[in-house]
Design a protein around this motif. Structure first.
Motif, short mmCIF file in Angstrom:
data_model
loop_
_atom_site.label_atom_id
_atom_site.label_comp_id
_atom_site.label_asym_id
_atom_site.label_seq_id
_atom_site.Cartn_x
_atom_site.Cartn_y
_atom_site.Cartn_z
N ARG A 1 39.42 40.61 68.82
CA ARG A 1 39.15 41.76 69.55
C ARG A 1 39.96 41.84 70.95
N THR B 1 39.67 43.66 74.85
CA THR B 1 38.55 44.45 75.62
C THR B 1 39.30 44.92 76.81
N GLU C 1 33.54 49.38 79.20
CA GLU C 1 34.30 48.29 78.42
C GLU C 1 34.41 48.92 77.06
N THR D 1 36.09 47.84 73.63
CA THR D 1 36.31 46.91 72.57
C THR D 1 37.07 47.06 71.31
#
Length: 431
Positions: free
Chosen positions: A347, A349, A411, A413
């Motif tokens: 992933r 971020t 954040e 993600t």
């Protein structure tokens, strides 16, 4: 709705398997107690075969759960019918209807009433009733030792008490777990309804934005023509101050036209131009530079530590989502914005930090809800709402928190699989 029902039935099958393990343990303890302590001889081999059948049935059930197949009412009904059959054989081998554990049939009926459809429950009730009547006639009497004959009534009362305690424990265990499953299902349904309402809200906003963009196209084109004519007029072109202002107006007008085009792209009007193949590092580097040039923040710290680059398919809606994050940070903290891109497993971020006053507790508790904002102006609170929903559609998450030294951190993600050229489809892209 069917998928939710299937998931709930899988949990219920797992619960039946747990109850069966408890029943196996209870039967082993009871049989050993009656045979060894009370001295009443039982057909241990035949009873052990029934217990082995229940163990094998549980093993099959566990394999069935791991296969992730759909579990329906018929399968749960057959599971309970097999439990009834096993109980019937055990009762037949240990005195039939005179055995106080015959009341365990009620446990099977109650479980069926909670788990099964109406026809299945009534069928189960009829089957247990028929077994009760049959055991009153057909059974293998228990050979009661002479020394226990006088205490036969007391033994029956004791057995009935043990049956009551066992059934009560199993019912409490069962009902508690079933209620937990039902609460989880209801919470999931409520979440799906909320998500559906939010997506409907986004669709209506998209239609409104698309319509407004179409309506703005004509006056913007008219203004562009007029400005072009003015710039060619000698009376304006010879005045440096007016010429500079006209050039500034022309630049702002071009920016408005670019914004309108972007709205049409993200709403699907120009889908072929709205997506393109690029890479993570190139996409975010270009995006940050474009935002820096258009917004001119006093200070911007950008740290890209993504590592090995990965090919993705970018979408204008994703670009607008990231711009929303940047704009919110800049509005809260005009003097400084921090942006960091990193890779965490499979992933990516994107972290956006500001030095502003931070989020209120009510905003953090309702992050991503429409019109949830501390800004007292019409339409505020839609930025994070769109960010959260687009991220969710791409399989990602958005989190926000206040920093100890002041400011806030948001954040974003996203799984790289949904952004890769192989993983992106028309259905997976927002807009």
């Amino acid at each position: 709705m069917t998928a939710i029902r299937d998931t709930t039935d899988q949990k219920n099958l797992a619960l039946l398997i747990q109850l069966r393990w408890l029943a196996v343990i209870g039967q082993v303890i009871t049989i050993l107690f009656v045979d060894l302590v009370l001295g009443i001889p039982l057909p241990l081999f035949e009873m052990a075969v029934v217990i082995g059948f229940l163990v094998a049935l549980n093993v099959v059930g566990l394999v069935r759960l791991r296969s992730q197949g759909l579990v329906g009412n018929t399968e749960l009904f057959l599971e309970l019918m097999l439990d009834v059959a096993a109980l019937t054989v055990q009762l037949y081998l240990s005195g039939g209807a005179s055995n106080p554990f015959i009341y365990l049939y009620l446990l099977q009926v109650i479980i069926g009433g909670v788990l099964l459809e109406a026809w299945s429950t009534w069928t189960l009730l009829a089957a247990t009733s028929a077994c009760f009547v049959g055991l009153a006639t057909f059974n293998r009497p228990l050979p009661i030792p002479p020394q226990n004959s006088a205490d036969l009534a007391d033994l029956h009362v004791q057995g009935t008490f043990i049956c009551f305690v066992l059934a009560a424990i199993l019912l409490v265990f069962f009902v508690t777990r079933i209620n937990r499953n039902l609460r989880a299902r209801d919470a999931h349904l409520a979440s799906l309804r909320q998500q559906s309402a939010e997506e409907d809200h986004i669709v209506r906003m998209g239609l409104l934005a698309s319509g407004a963009a179409h309506e703005l196209g004509t006056p913007l084109a008219t203004l562009s023509v007029i400005l072009s004519d003015w710039q060619r007029m000698e009376m304006f072109s010879q005045d440096e101050e007016i010429a500079a202002e006209l050039a500034e107006m022309r630049g702002q007008l071009d920016r408005c036209k670019t914004i309108v085009t972007g709205i049409l792209m993200s709403s699907g009007e120009v889908r072929g131009e709205g997506t393109r193949r690029t890479s993570v590092i190139n996409f975010f580097d270009e995006l940050v530079e474009e935002w820096r040039a258009s917004r001119s923040p006093a200070r911007l710290d950008y740290n890209n530590t993504f590592g090995t680059d990965v090919s993705i398919v970018s979408d204008d809606a994703l670009k607008q989502v990231v711009f929303n994050l940047f704009d919110n940070a800049l509005e809260a903290s005009p003097n400084w914005v921090g942006i960091a891109l990193e890779r965490r497993g499979d992933r990516l971020t994107l972290s956006v930090t500001d030095a502003g006053p931070g989020f209120g507790k009510d905003i953090l508790d309702q992050l991503g809800k429409p019109y949830n904002s501390s800004k007292n102006r019409p339409g505020s609170g839609l930025g994070l709402f769109l960010v959260v929903n687009v991220a969710r559609k791409l399989g990602g998450t958005v989190t926000a928190k206040n920093l100890l030294n002041g400011g806030a951190l948001v954040e974003l993600t996203l799984p790289m699989a949904t952004l890769s050229p192989e993983g992106v489809t028309d259905a997976s892209l927002p807009g």
